[in-house]
Design a protein around this motif. Structure first.
Motif, PDB file in Angstrom:
ATOM      1  N   THR A 379      10.791   9.087  -9.960  1.00  0.00           N
ATOM      2  CA  THR A 379       9.917   7.685 -10.752  1.00  0.00           C
ATOM      3  C   THR A 379      10.791   6.273  -9.907  1.00  0.00           C
ATOM      4  N   GLY A 380      10.585   5.048  -9.987  1.00  0.00           N
ATOM      5  CA  GLY A 380      10.431   3.708  -9.437  1.00  0.00           C
ATOM      6  C   GLY A 380      10.139   2.895  -9.494  1.00  0.00           C
ATOM      7  N   HIS A 381      10.479   1.407  -9.742  1.00  0.00           N
ATOM      8  CA  HIS A 381      10.006   0.785  -9.476  1.00  0.00           C
ATOM      9  C   HIS A 381       9.382  -0.721  -8.716  1.00  0.00           C
ATOM     10  N   SER A 382       8.727  -1.536  -8.433  1.00  0.00           N
ATOM     11  CA  SER A 382       8.550  -2.369  -7.313  1.00  0.00           C
ATOM     12  C   SER A 382       8.351  -1.957  -5.801  1.00  0.00           C
ATOM     13  N   MET A 383       9.733  -2.118  -5.162  1.00  0.00           N
ATOM     14  CA  MET A 383      10.532  -1.404  -4.095  1.00  0.00           C
ATOM     15  C   MET A 383      10.528   0.175  -3.853  1.00  0.00           C
ATOM     16  N   GLY A 384      10.949   0.062  -5.251  1.00  0.00           N
ATOM     17  CA  GLY A 384      11.418   1.260  -5.778  1.00  0.00           C
ATOM     18  C   GLY A 384      10.077   1.921  -6.249  1.00  0.00           C
ATOM     19  N   GLY A 385       8.510   1.329  -5.942  1.00  0.00           N
ATOM     20  CA  GLY A 385       7.758   1.900  -7.371  1.00  0.00           C
ATOM     21  C   GLY A 385       6.920   2.754  -4.991  1.00  0.00           C
ATOM     22  N   HIS A 386       7.178   1.695  -4.782  1.00  0.00           N
ATOM     23  CA  HIS A 386       6.573   2.073  -3.177  1.00  0.00           C
ATOM     24  C   HIS A 386       7.694   3.359  -2.267  1.00  0.00           C
ATOM     25  N   GLY A 387       8.883   3.378  -2.772  1.00  0.00           N
ATOM     26  CA  GLY A 387       9.521   4.508  -2.688  1.00  0.00           C
ATOM     27  C   GLY A 387       9.139   5.570  -3.136  1.00  0.00           C
ATOM     28  N   THR A 388       8.657   5.653  -4.332  1.00  0.00           N
ATOM     29  CA  THR A 388       8.480   7.031  -5.118  1.00  0.00           C
ATOM     30  C   THR A 388       6.761   7.620  -4.380  1.00  0.00           C
ATOM     31  N   TRP A 389       5.674   6.646  -4.012  1.00  0.00           N
ATOM     32  CA  TRP A 389       5.253   6.892  -2.620  1.00  0.00           C
ATOM     33  C   TRP A 389       5.728   7.737  -1.998  1.00  0.00           C
ATOM     34  N   HIS A 390       6.620   6.819  -1.158  1.00  0.00           N
ATOM     35  CA  HIS A 390       7.202   7.147   0.021  1.00  0.00           C
ATOM     36  C   HIS A 390       7.499   8.822   0.118  1.00  0.00           C
ATOM     37  N   VAL A 391       8.951   8.971  -0.950  1.00  0.00           N
ATOM     38  CA  VAL A 391       9.615  10.119  -1.098  1.00  0.00           C
ATOM     39  C   VAL A 391       8.425  11.072  -1.581  1.00  0.00           C
ATOM     40  N   GLY A 392       7.586  10.650  -2.529  1.00  0.00           N
ATOM     41  CA  GLY A 392       7.373  11.887  -2.971  1.00  0.00           C
ATOM     42  C   GLY A 392       6.140  13.149  -2.111  1.00  0.00           C
ATOM     43  N   LEU A 393       5.450  11.393  -1.218  1.00  0.00           N
ATOM     44  CA  LEU A 393       4.524  12.048  -0.305  1.00  0.00           C
ATOM     45  C   LEU A 393       5.316  13.081   1.232  1.00  0.00           C
ATOM     46  N   THR A 394       6.537  12.496   1.117  1.00  0.00           N
ATOM     47  CA  THR A 394       7.204  12.821   1.620  1.00  0.00           C
ATOM     48  C   THR A 394       7.581  14.070   1.577  1.00  0.00           C
ATOM     49  N   SER A 443       4.565   6.062  12.590  1.00  0.00           N
ATOM     50  CA  SER A 443       3.748   6.668  11.311  1.00  0.00           C
ATOM     51  C   SER A 443       4.450   7.063  10.362  1.00  0.00           C
ATOM     52  N   PRO A 444       5.415   7.311  10.184  1.00  0.00           N
ATOM     53  CA  PRO A 444       6.314   8.218   8.993  1.00  0.00           C
ATOM     54  C   PRO A 444       5.974   7.255   7.886  1.00  0.00           C
ATOM     55  N   SER A 445       6.203   5.788   7.917  1.00  0.00           N
ATOM     56  CA  SER A 445       5.938   4.456   7.130  1.00  0.00           C
ATOM     57  C   SER A 445       4.612   4.453   6.722  1.00  0.00           C
ATOM     58  N   ASP A 446       3.615   5.421   7.145  1.00  0.00           N
ATOM     59  CA  ASP A 446       2.117   5.021   6.742  1.00  0.00           C
ATOM     60  C   ASP A 446       1.690   6.490   5.389  1.00  0.00           C
TER      61      ASP A 446
END
Length: 829
Positions: A379-394, A443-446
């Motif tokens: 989990t994470g908030h704000s930039m950490g919310g983005h990190g949750t999407w990025h790390v979690g989906l990667t 592309s890893p940022s997509d």
């Protein structure tokens, strides 16, 4: 000592004390541009790179590539020494300081990304943390300072005399652990050492002593002139008996013969925490050998017989410290809360080195806190919310569920937004193959391209519908993407809530410590490997994310484009079957299968049967050749692999050492040292780590065995070039870049590339090179430590990039699976 005032006012220096801030400067606004691209235009930098720069005057006009014009204007600092002007949100400030003699000073510049001092780039303190103090050389006479500013619209610059000893400790940026009651003290500190002299310093150590502890001595590597290095310092001692604080005394020593001399001393204070309290834990990072920390709130287990706790990895928002993130949670009886740092409060937006930090902390914390390997959540908030999407989906097989709060989707949907080729480019350039190639490199940022990876996880999305920082449309777009396809997805918008909100007086902050999220987590577990029957997995790069449960994508047909496997496993028939897209080599891990009857594989309609169980490797490799799949032996370590896949930026991992050339002209040698030093201190500011910087004459292959190496210079100016890059298909000489059988001529070319290091199965060699002094200077401010600024395996730029943008990109490419140009993919201008 006398300080002369010319053009701009600077108060006289006082040894050991801070000078008054610079009080007058000129400022120049700059039109907004691509902030997440290696390609950028900048006519001011173009003048500096070409050598045509002259000091600006009030009213001088600068013409930008879009045809707009801006003028330099004078600005005075306020009473506190700050310049405040709209131009400083994205622009330049120029000041001149005069000195009656050559001397070393310490510069503190807040509000700027970089400052170029007499032509040499140095790091600034753009986020205004207040701990950046850089040693600089002031020559006799006038000294030019050109600040590149961003974000806040304010700038402060102060100069003070360097100490006579020529070296000092700076504990304002110390990375410190907490001590814990009842635990023997054996911890690491990260302490900044500064070489404020014009000579390399060797034989330095830092001695640490504290009450109740043993004196320990830690080695400082050789420090180049005017450099900083963040030193791992070990502290050992008895276990604290009660909560409180412990002072640690530090001394910087220099060995000369059989004697040691004290150059500086400092003191830090470590908190002592009870075992159940939140605490900071330091570790030596495998990425670069630096000291990092993570914060943890241990599970408050009801008894010793309670089952192993779950682990919740929580990612902080921009500007938030990891310990502050953990302290936003109330204690849990069933879960340990762990917060990595992203390397810094702003760091890398949880991508690239920030993502690596999150994964490293996850592994360390699972071992240290003995958590349940099947109950892992993100989990994470704000930039950490983005990190949750990025790390979690990667990495979808690492987490049973993910829960982003107020998270933005990607760097292309939030803030600066548009992709390269989609903003500030004419419509007919959208299809520019070089622009498309550079976009592929990022592309890893997509995140959106990985959205189907979430089908293996539970997903809970939280957002305030009145969020004034991250628009709720970011979460709504993911809701739109997930709702039609996801069976384990919950979404909640809190009415009237902004970005940071709390609905109760109970411990914990609701926008992160949201009870429905933890209830959602508690009902989900990762599957055991033998129970995974189907995998649908997409990766943008095996070098970023290769594996999901029992399948690994090891090589792509087209690198850095989405690669997907959709495979089923039938344990009764001992068969793997499914489809692939953009996969050239994959492997199947068989640890979940017992030896016995033969196996079969069906990929993309092609069947391979009667496969003997590989008892030794417990792994199958398959490669696609001419459109057909076949079994393969374990690939040669000389080939590209997830462990060494490329992309230029990857060379700044694996404890890199930066080697600057000394065999060129005095100007070329000065550039090489300045650029290597600038890269190290830039990464320190963003990534809380410095790199070892050495001259080519001191490089010893055995001493730096299996470590990544970055060379600064070219084949003529760097003595290590022939040893490490002599057989490279990319060669950079004075006047030309050779890539395979092609040659690009001119003295204004810059080249970045990466190659496998001979004699190692994991290490890389990178080059920051130029065909002449202009090309070398062009590399000075290439933003390859910025998230999303993709760089392929090889990139050639001309100085025209600074005025013509993409037209100045002459070549870009990925080497093939065998690291050759012939089997790779290159595009040319």
């Amino acid at each position: 000592m006398k300080t002369v005032v010319t053009l701009l006012l600077l108060a006289a220096f006082t040894v050991g004390a801070y000078a008054q801030p610079i009080r007058e400067c000129l400022v120049l606004p700059v039109p907004s541009g691509m902030l997440h691209s290696i390609v950028h235009t900048d006519p001011v930098q173009a003048l500096q790179v070409s050598g045509a720069w002259t000091a600006p005057k009030v009213g001088d006009t600068v013409v930008f590539p879009d045809g707009s014009t801006r003028q330099w204007e004078a600005v005075a600092a306020n009473a506190e020494g700050w310049f405040e002007h709209p131009a400083l949100r994205n622009g330049y400030a120029y000041a001149v300081v005069s000195s009656d003699r050559e001397k070393v000073a310490l510069l503190e510049a807040q509000g700027c990304v970089t400052v170029v001092i007499n032509g040499e780039p140095r790091v600034g303190d753009v986020y205004q943390h207040g701990y950046v103090r850089i040693p600089v050389l002031l020559k006799q006479g006038q000294n030019e300072l050109l600040f590149r500013c961003s974000r806040a619209g304010r700038l402060s610059a102060r100069l003070s005399n360097a100490p006579a000893e020529g070296a000092l400790l700076d504990v304002r940026d110390a990375t410190l652990p907490d001590l814990v009651v009842g635990e023997e003290t054996d911890v690491w500190l990260g302490i900044v050492a500064i070489n404020a002299s014009m000579q390399s310093l060797r034989g330095l150590t830092i001695v640490a002593a504290h009450e109740g502890g043993r004196t320990s001595e830690s080695v400082v590597p050789a420090l180049p002139p005017l450099s900083i290095y963040k030193v791992p310092v070990r502290v050992r001692g008895l276990a604290p008996r009660a909560a409180g604080a412990r002072r640690v005394e530090l001394r910087l020593l220099r060995q000369e013969g059989k004697q040691k001399f004290v150059l500086d001393s400092a003191e830090v204070t470590l908190r002592i925490r009870e075992t159940h309290e939140s605490q900071k834990r330091t570790f030596i990072s495998s990425a670069d050998g630096s000291v990092q920390y993570y914060a943890v709130l241990p599970a408050q287990r009801l008894s010793r017989d309670s089952p192993a706790p779950a682990l919740v990895l929580t990612l902080h928002g921009a500007g938030v410290e990891a310990i502050g993130q953990v302290d936003s949670y109330s204690p849990k009886t069933w879960a340990t809360i762990v917060a990595p740092t992203n390397r810094r409060p702003f760091g890398f937006s949880w991508e690239e080195w920030g993502r690596l930090d999150a994964l490293e902390v996850l592994e360390l914390a699972q071992k240290r806190w003995r958590t349940d390997p099947y109950r892992v959540y993100l989990t994470g908030h704000s930039m950490g919310g983005h990190g949750t999407w990025h790390v979690g989906l990667t990495h979808p097989d690492r987490f049973a569920a993910i829960a982003p709060s107020a998270g933005w989707v990607s760097i292309w949907t939030y803030g600066t937004g548009a992709r390269l080729g989609q903003r500030e480019q004419p419509a007919d350039e959208k299809a520019d193959p070089i622009a498309a190639f550079l976009l592929r490199s990022a592309s890893p940022s997509d995140t959106l391209s990985l959205v189907r990876n979430s089908l293996m996880q539970g997903v809970y999305v939280l957002h305030g519908d009145a969020d004034e920082v991250v628009p709720v449309t970011e979460s709504r777009s993911m809701h739109k993407s997930l709702s039609p396809i996801h069976r384990d997805f919950e979404y909640h918008e809190q009415p009237g809530a902004g970005h940071w909100w709390d609905l109760s007086d109970e411990p914990g902050v609701d926008c992160v410590d949201w009870m429905p999220i933890f209830n959602f987590f508690a009902r989900r577990r990762l599957p055991t490997l033998d129970s995974v029957r189907q995998i649908e997995f997409t990766t943008m790069s095996p070098g970023v994310s290769a594996s999901c449960y029992w399948v690994s994508v090891e090589m792509q047909q087209q690198q850095m484009k989405p690669s997907t496997v959709n495979l089923r496993y039938d344990p009764g028939k001992r068969r793997f079957a499914g489809t692939t897209s953009n996969v050239a080599r994959l492997s199947l891990h068989l640890e979940h299968m017992k030896p016995g009857a033969p196996l079969s594989v069906e990929l993309d309609g092609q069947a391979i049967g009667n496969i003997s169980y590989p008892s030794r490797e417990r792994r199958l490799w398959l490669i696609r050749e001419n459109g057909h799949w076949k079994l393969s032996a374990a690939p040669s370590p000389a080939l590209k692999s997830p462990q060494r896949y490329g992309g230029f930026k990857s060379v700044f991992t694996n404890r890199p050492v930066l080697v600057y050339g000394t065999k060129g002209t005095p100007e070329e040698n000065a550039w090489a040292l300045a650029k290597a030093r600038f890269d190290s201190e830039s990464f320190w500011y963003r990534g809380n780590a410095t790199f070892e910087v050495i001259p080519d004459t001191e490089f010893q292959p055995d001493r730096y065995r299996d470590r990544n190496v970055v060379l600064y210079g070219n084949a003529e100016t760097n003595a290590t070039w022939q040893l490490l890059l002599g057989d490279s298909p990319v060669q950079v000489h004075r006047g030309a870049v050779h890539i395979g059988d092609k040659a690009l001529s001119g003295e204004t070319l810059a080249c970045l590339f990466v190659r496998p290091r001979a004699g190692s199965v994991t290490a890389l060699v990178g080059a920051v090179a130029g065909t002449g002094l202009v090309g070398m200077r062009l590399t000075n401010r290439l933003p390859y430590f910025i998230t999303g600024a993709g760089v392929p395996d090889c990139l050639v730029l001309s100085a025209d990039m600074l005025t013509k943008g993409l037209e100045g990109v002459l070549a870009a490419g990925f080497f093939g699976a065998d690291w050759s140009v012939q089997s790779g993919e290159f595009v040319w201008r």
